[in-house]
Design a protein around this motif. Structure first.
Motif, mmCIF file in Angstrom:
data_model
loop_
_atom_site.group_PDB
_atom_site.id
_atom_site.type_symbol
_atom_site.label_atom_id
_atom_site.label_comp_id
_atom_site.label_asym_id
_atom_site.label_seq_id
_atom_site.Cartn_x
_atom_site.Cartn_y
_atom_site.Cartn_z
ATOM 1 N N LEU A 298 0.799 -1.225 0.000
ATOM 2 C CA LEU A 298 0.000 0.000 0.000
ATOM 3 C C LEU A 298 0.839 1.286 0.000
ATOM 4 C CD1 LEU A 298 -2.955 0.845 -0.048
ATOM 5 C CD2 LEU A 298 -2.921 0.900 2.453
ATOM 6 N N PRO A 299 1.880 1.399 0.844
ATOM 7 C CA PRO A 299 2.665 2.655 0.826
ATOM 8 C C PRO A 299 3.247 2.980 -0.547
ATOM 9 C CG PRO A 299 3.185 1.370 2.781
ATOM 10 C CD PRO A 299 2.346 0.491 1.911
ATOM 11 N N ALA A 300 3.679 1.956 -1.289
ATOM 12 C CA ALA A 300 4.276 2.195 -2.607
ATOM 13 C C ALA A 300 3.244 2.661 -3.631
ATOM 14 C CB ALA A 300 4.953 0.913 -3.107
ATOM 15 N N LYS A 301 1.955 2.449 -3.345
ATOM 16 C CA LYS A 301 0.917 2.834 -4.299
ATOM 17 C C LYS A 301 0.356 4.228 -4.037
ATOM 18 C CE LYS A 301 -0.424 -1.880 -5.477
ATOM 19 N NZ LYS A 301 -1.518 -2.843 -5.694
ATOM 20 N N PRO A 303 2.069 7.285 -4.141
ATOM 21 C CA PRO A 303 2.454 8.268 -5.171
ATOM 22 C C PRO A 303 1.648 8.144 -6.468
ATOM 23 C CG PRO A 303 4.409 7.410 -4.071
ATOM 24 C CD PRO A 303 3.256 6.581 -3.597
ATOM 25 N N PRO A 304 1.452 6.919 -7.028
ATOM 26 C CA PRO A 304 0.605 6.829 -8.229
ATOM 27 C C PRO A 304 -0.829 7.278 -7.976
ATOM 28 C CG PRO A 304 1.906 4.831 -7.972
ATOM 29 C CD PRO A 304 2.075 5.615 -6.715
ATOM 30 N N LEU A 305 -1.322 7.022 -6.747
ATOM 31 C CA LEU A 305 -2.675 7.446 -6.406
ATOM 32 C C LEU A 305 -2.757 8.971 -6.379
ATOM 33 C CD1 LEU A 305 -5.493 6.421 -5.518
ATOM 34 C CD2 LEU A 305 -4.707 6.628 -3.149
ATOM 35 N N TRP A 306 -1.720 9.611 -5.850
ATOM 36 C CA TRP A 306 -1.650 11.080 -5.826
ATOM 37 C C TRP A 306 -1.647 11.631 -7.263
ATOM 38 C CZ3 TRP A 306 -1.505 14.807 -1.951
ATOM 39 C CH2 TRP A 306 -1.141 16.096 -2.364
ATOM 40 N N ASP A 307 -0.846 11.012 -8.124
ATOM 41 C CA ASP A 307 -0.782 11.464 -9.522
ATOM 42 C C ASP A 307 -2.137 11.298 -10.210
ATOM 43 O OD1 ASP A 307 1.861 12.183 -9.318
ATOM 44 O OD2 ASP A 307 2.624 10.268 -10.058
ATOM 45 N N ALA A 308 -2.833 10.199 -9.900
ATOM 46 C CA ALA A 308 -4.145 9.973 -10.511
ATOM 47 C C ALA A 308 -5.167 10.992 -10.013
ATOM 48 C CB ALA A 308 -4.622 8.559 -10.199
ATOM 49 N N GLY A 312 -3.786 13.944 -13.204
ATOM 50 C CA GLY A 312 -4.434 13.369 -14.376
ATOM 51 C C GLY A 312 -3.818 12.085 -14.875
ATOM 52 N N ALA A 313 -2.984 11.435 -14.053
ATOM 53 C CA ALA A 313 -2.366 10.173 -14.465
ATOM 54 C C ALA A 313 -3.418 9.065 -14.529
ATOM 55 C CB ALA A 313 -1.250 9.786 -13.494
ATOM 56 N N GLU A 314 -3.104 8.015 -15.251
ATOM 57 C CA GLU A 314 -4.032 6.887 -15.375
ATOM 58 C C GLU A 314 -4.184 6.192 -14.030
ATOM 59 O OE1 GLU A 314 -4.609 2.812 -18.066
ATOM 60 O OE2 GLU A 314 -2.921 4.174 -18.410
ATOM 61 N N ARG A 315 -5.391 5.880 -13.683
ATOM 62 C CA ARG A 315 -5.685 5.227 -12.396
ATOM 63 C C ARG A 315 -5.342 3.747 -12.473
ATOM 64 N NH1 ARG A 315 -9.586 6.129 -8.177
ATOM 65 N NH2 ARG A 315 -8.866 4.799 -6.448
ATOM 66 N N ASP A 316 -4.596 3.262 -11.482
ATOM 67 C CA ASP A 316 -4.239 1.850 -11.419
ATOM 68 C C ASP A 316 -5.467 1.052 -10.991
ATOM 69 O OD1 ASP A 316 -3.186 -0.647 -11.049
ATOM 70 O OD2 ASP A 316 -1.835 -0.095 -9.398
ATOM 71 N N PRO A 317 -5.968 0.147 -11.849
ATOM 72 C CA PRO A 317 -7.169 -0.609 -11.478
ATOM 73 C C PRO A 317 -6.947 -1.532 -10.289
ATOM 74 C CG PRO A 317 -6.203 -1.488 -13.491
ATOM 75 C CD PRO A 317 -5.466 -0.217 -13.186
ATOM 76 N N ASN A 318 -5.681 -1.844 -9.987
ATOM 77 C CA ASN A 318 -5.363 -2.705 -8.850
ATOM 78 C C ASN A 318 -4.878 -1.905 -7.642
ATOM 79 O OD1 ASN A 318 -5.898 -5.167 -10.265
ATOM 80 N ND2 ASN A 318 -3.963 -4.894 -11.347
ATOM 81 N N GLY A 319 -5.003 -0.582 -7.732
ATOM 82 C CA GLY A 319 -4.567 0.276 -6.635
ATOM 83 C C GLY A 319 -5.640 0.408 -5.566
ATOM 84 N N PRO A 320 -5.378 1.230 -4.533
ATOM 85 C CA PRO A 320 -6.331 1.412 -3.435
ATOM 86 C C PRO A 320 -7.640 2.013 -3.929
ATOM 87 C CG PRO A 320 -4.165 2.336 -2.892
ATOM 88 C CD PRO A 320 -4.142 2.016 -4.348
ATOM 89 N N MET A 321 -8.723 1.573 -3.319
ATOM 90 C CA MET A 321 -10.048 2.090 -3.644
ATOM 91 C C MET A 321 -10.834 2.212 -2.350
ATOM 92 S SD MET A 321 -13.049 0.363 -5.969
ATOM 93 C CE MET A 321 -11.878 -0.081 -7.248
ATOM 94 N N GLY A 322 -11.552 3.312 -2.192
ATOM 95 C CA GLY A 322 -12.325 3.540 -0.986
ATOM 96 C C GLY A 322 -13.769 3.093 -1.124
ATOM 97 N N PHE A 417 -5.083 9.487 4.224
ATOM 98 C CA PHE A 417 -5.131 8.493 3.151
ATOM 99 C C PHE A 417 -6.559 8.319 2.638
ATOM 100 C CE2 PHE A 417 -5.695 4.007 1.885
ATOM 101 C CZ PHE A 417 -4.841 3.988 0.797
ATOM 102 N N THR A 418 -7.519 8.299 3.568
ATOM 103 C CA THR A 418 -8.924 8.152 3.185
ATOM 104 C C THR A 418 -9.372 9.318 2.307
ATOM 105 O OG1 THR A 418 -9.409 6.930 5.220
ATOM 106 C CG2 THR A 418 -11.280 7.900 4.048
#
Length: 433
Positions: A298-301, A303-308, A312-322, A417-418
């Protein structure tokens, strides 16, 4: 109509969320009462109380914000070193400790001295705190096993959904034929939608992965045996070399990557394949392993979540989701052109995945999570057993309240994070359609 179905899907998820929270807190409540701990409150949600009713010594209720729940147990923390419940201090950290300690005793009544949480043996406290996450695990396992065994796994089958009429490389990104395009081998051989391929070059095939490998390994003449209208028919095709999507070795495809391989020219249909108990348990174990790994990563994901969320970066479909993202996914599921039973299965599996995540997340050994209280009780047990082993004085209960400053830091991180996940779910959501 699409909007209405989306709303219905979101409402269904919200109901499932409330049931999951109530089920979680029921685990805490039932074991606390089993061990004689007084529980003044059992609440689903936070914020203003929408409805409540007192039964016996416990007030049961629902609050306005369905983002969690709690039970209030008397005496969560032991008294301070001076034996008092609270003693004010000018130190901000000390104030946190004393506030937590006083809150644990604010509803203390005569006779409660023998019904305090901290006076129970460590193993009983572990059971009470573990019971909540365990209920989520039970719910997840029951849903997963039931859907896998009763309905099956949505997977690619050997049944033909559609047939390509001409040879088109996937890199061309077009679905229509042009003048001069060669006929696709499948169309030329007479393969039709609805055919179920049962053998390839005389070798029986029962699953898509086996058939796919045989097709990709073949360039030239081949015999494709299909089942059509209850009869078996041998079709003769000449497979050609073409660009095909690269597989990831797990039944999926690598995005925008292609390899040269044998090509027949049809699209397989998706369907549900029922699983045996052993297969279902194996799949369930894989889900738990994947979820645990996702939690560790989770911690490594972040930065990509912040960019998304902000760049406007592409959202990682396997990344965190609320919760908001999961509700949107459930809403999308209701808009899919699928049979009602398939939609039901997908919704149940979303709920099961949510409960599995709740279990793993709550087991982190950090306050204010259940795992933090479990860790405190286990540490107390280790201290007391060590003292007896070396014939030292009993060190007494471990004062978890002293960890409250750390708990506030952890809670602050969770809140941040939430909020980040919420923003990403709103401005750049994960989509399944």
């Amino acid at each position: 109509m699409t909007f209405l179905m989306t709303v219905i899907g979101i409402v269904v998820f919200a109901i499932g969320l409330l049931v999951s929270i109530a089920w979680h807190e029921l685990g805490h409540l039932s074991t606390a009462k089993l061990f004689g701990i007084r529980v003044p409150q059992y609440m689903v949600g936070f914020g203003p109380t929408v409805w409540s009713r007192r039964k016996g010594e416990t007030e049961y209720g629902i609050k306005a914000i369905p983002m969690g729940g709690y039970i209030r147990m008397i005496g969560m923390f032991p008294p301070g070193d001076d034996g008092k419940v609270s003693a004010r201090s000018t130190s901000p950290f000390r104030s946190m400790i004393e506030d937590a300690r006083s809150a644990a005793y604010e509803e203390l009544q005569p006779g409660d001295e023998t019904r305090l949480f901290y006076t129970r043996k460590p193993w009983k406290r572990v059971v009470v705190m573990f019971a909540g996450p365990f209920m989520n695990l039970v719910l997840a396992v029951v849903i997963f096993l039931t859907t896998l065994m009763a309905f099956g796994v949505r997977t690619t089958t050997t049944t033909v959904e559609s047939v390509s009429q001409c040879v088109v490389a996937p890199t061309e990104k077009r679905d229509t034929c042009k003048q001069g395009d060669r006929p696709a081998p499948a169309a030329a051989a007479g393969l039709a939608a609805g055919d179920r391929i049962v053998a390839f070059n005389g070798a029986r095939v029962e699953d898509w992965s086996t058939l796919q490998k045989k097709i990709r390994d073949t360039i030239g003449p081949a015999t494709v045996t299909v089942e059509r209208d209850g009869r078996r028919i041998d079709l003769h095709a000449t497979l050609i070399e073409n660009k095909v999507a690269k597989t990831d070795g797990k039944g999926g495809y690598v995005k925008d990557e292609y390899v040269s391989a044998g090509w027949l020219g049809f699209t397989p249909a998706n369907g549900y394949v029922e699983q045996s108990f052993g297969q279902a348990v194996t799949r369930m174990g894989g889900m738990v392993e994947d979820s645990a790994k996702a939690l560790i990563d989770l911690p490594a994901k972040i930065p990509p979540l912040w960019d998304a969320a902000f760049n406007g970066a592409e959202r990682d479909p396997n990344g965190p989701m609320g919760i908001v993202g999961a509700a949107r996914i459930n809403g999308e599921i209701f808009t899919l052109d699928l049979p009602a039973t398939h939609i039901l299965v997908l919704c149940l599996q979303v709920l099961a995945g949510f409960n599995l995540s709740l279990f793993l997340f709550n087991m982190l050994p950090l306050l204010p999570l259940d795992g933090g209280h479990i860790a405190g009780a286990l540490w107390e047990s280790v201290r007391r057993h060590t003292a007896r082993l070396f014939r030292r004085p009993d060190p007494g209960p471990f004062d978890v309240a002293k960890l409250m400053p750390l708990a506030y830091v952890v809670a602050g991180v969770f809140v941040c994070f939430t909020v980040l996940v919420l923003i990403a779910d709103v401005v750049n959501p994960v989509k399944i359609t």
